[in-house]
Design a protein around this motif. Structure first.
Motif, PDB file in Angstrom:
ATOM      1  N   SER A 222       0.841  -1.198   0.000  1.00 43.54           N
ATOM      2  CA  SER A 222       0.000   0.000   0.000  1.00 43.54           C
ATOM      3  C   SER A 222       0.873   1.244   0.000  1.00 43.54           C
ATOM      4  CB  SER A 222      -0.892   0.004   1.243  1.00 43.54           C
ATOM      5  OG  SER A 222      -0.110   0.245   2.405  1.00 43.54           O
TER       6      SER A 222
ATOM      7  N   TYR B  57       0.481  -6.372   0.826  1.00 41.47           N
ATOM      8  CA  TYR B  57      -0.754  -6.992   0.360  1.00 41.47           C
ATOM      9  C   TYR B  57      -0.431  -8.377  -0.204  1.00 41.47           C
ATOM     10  CZ  TYR B  57      -3.314  -2.512   0.455  1.00 41.47           C
ATOM     11  OH  TYR B  57      -3.929  -1.350   0.837  1.00 41.47           O
TER      12      TYR B  57
ATOM     13  N   ALA C 215      -2.142   0.918  -4.384  1.00 38.89           N
ATOM     14  CA  ALA C 215      -1.289  -0.266  -4.337  1.00 38.89           C
ATOM     15  C   ALA C 215      -0.168  -0.130  -5.360  1.00 38.89           C
ATOM     16  CB  ALA C 215      -2.109  -1.517  -4.609  1.00 38.89           C
TER      17      ALA C 215
END
Length: 213
Positions: free
Chosen positions: A39, A45, A90
């Motif tokens: 992020s 992630y 992202a």
């Protein structure tokens, strides 16, 4: 026993690439999980919470540069792909060698286990698949080692499986019954968390020797 398959995942949580040969060292298969999705604040992630990442494929060029769906990983096109899969902000970053892996640098699976479970090998994201292993014999391999030519691999313990196994690697469709069955029939563990004791090159077809402690 022989090496049946070798897999590398240049981008963590994306689909990977099958190799005919690979250099294996302290950080596992060379080039494995070298790129991560994070992020804007730096949070990692993974496919556990961003399963759409599994629909994209990471590969390496002969020069060692990472590609996503055939595009350079730092390109604007890939940035849009990553945001679409993992959410606004992202981004891909090159991860430090000591933070690439959830547990250990290698995951070893066997043909006997995969036949017993009966789902696509790719759901388990192994680095090495070993053939000639009867049934669930891998469950007796904790603490043992595998000798593959110059390479010696230590196997620490069985891998606890997660929600990632429930996603079809081609369609992305989820079937939670896959994980429920793994938990019910296999105590939630399949494959082995492994590490490299002696590095070197391995190739598909190489003979594998099991060394019990």
């Amino acid at each position: 026993m022989r090496v049946q398959e070798i897999w590398r995942y240049p981008v963590k949580s994306m689909a990977g690439e099958r190799l005919s040969t690979a250099q294996i060292g302290p950080a596992g298969v060379a080039g494995d999980r070298m790129i991560q999705v994070r992020s804007e604040q730096g949070r990692l992630y993974t496919a556990r919470t961003r399963p759409k990442l599994l629909r994209h494929r990471g590969t390496l060029t002969p020069e060692g540069d990472a590609l996503v769906d055939g595009l350079p990983w730092q390109s604007d096109e890939v940035r849009q792909i990553v945001e679409s899969a993992a959410g606004a902000g992202a981004r891909l970053v090159q991860g430090p060698a000591n933070a690439r892996f959830d547990i250990l640098p290698l995951l070893v699976a066997t043909d006997g286990m995969l036949q017993a479970v009966g789902v696509d090998t790719r759901r388990f994201r192994p680095n090495l698949v070993i053939s000639g292993v009867p049934g669930l014999a891998e469950r007796e391999w904790e603490g043992a080692a595998l000798r593959i030519g110059p390479v010696l691999i230590g196997m620490e313990d069985l891998r606890g499986r997660c929600i990632t196994t429930t996603y079809d690697p081609d369609t992305g469709a989820q079937d939670v019954n896959v994980l429920r069955r793994i938990q019910r029939e296999f105590q939630g563990v399949l494959g082995l968390n492994s590490y490299v004791i002696e590095p070197g090159r391995v190739s598909e077809g190489d003979e594998v020797e099991l060394i019990q402690p």
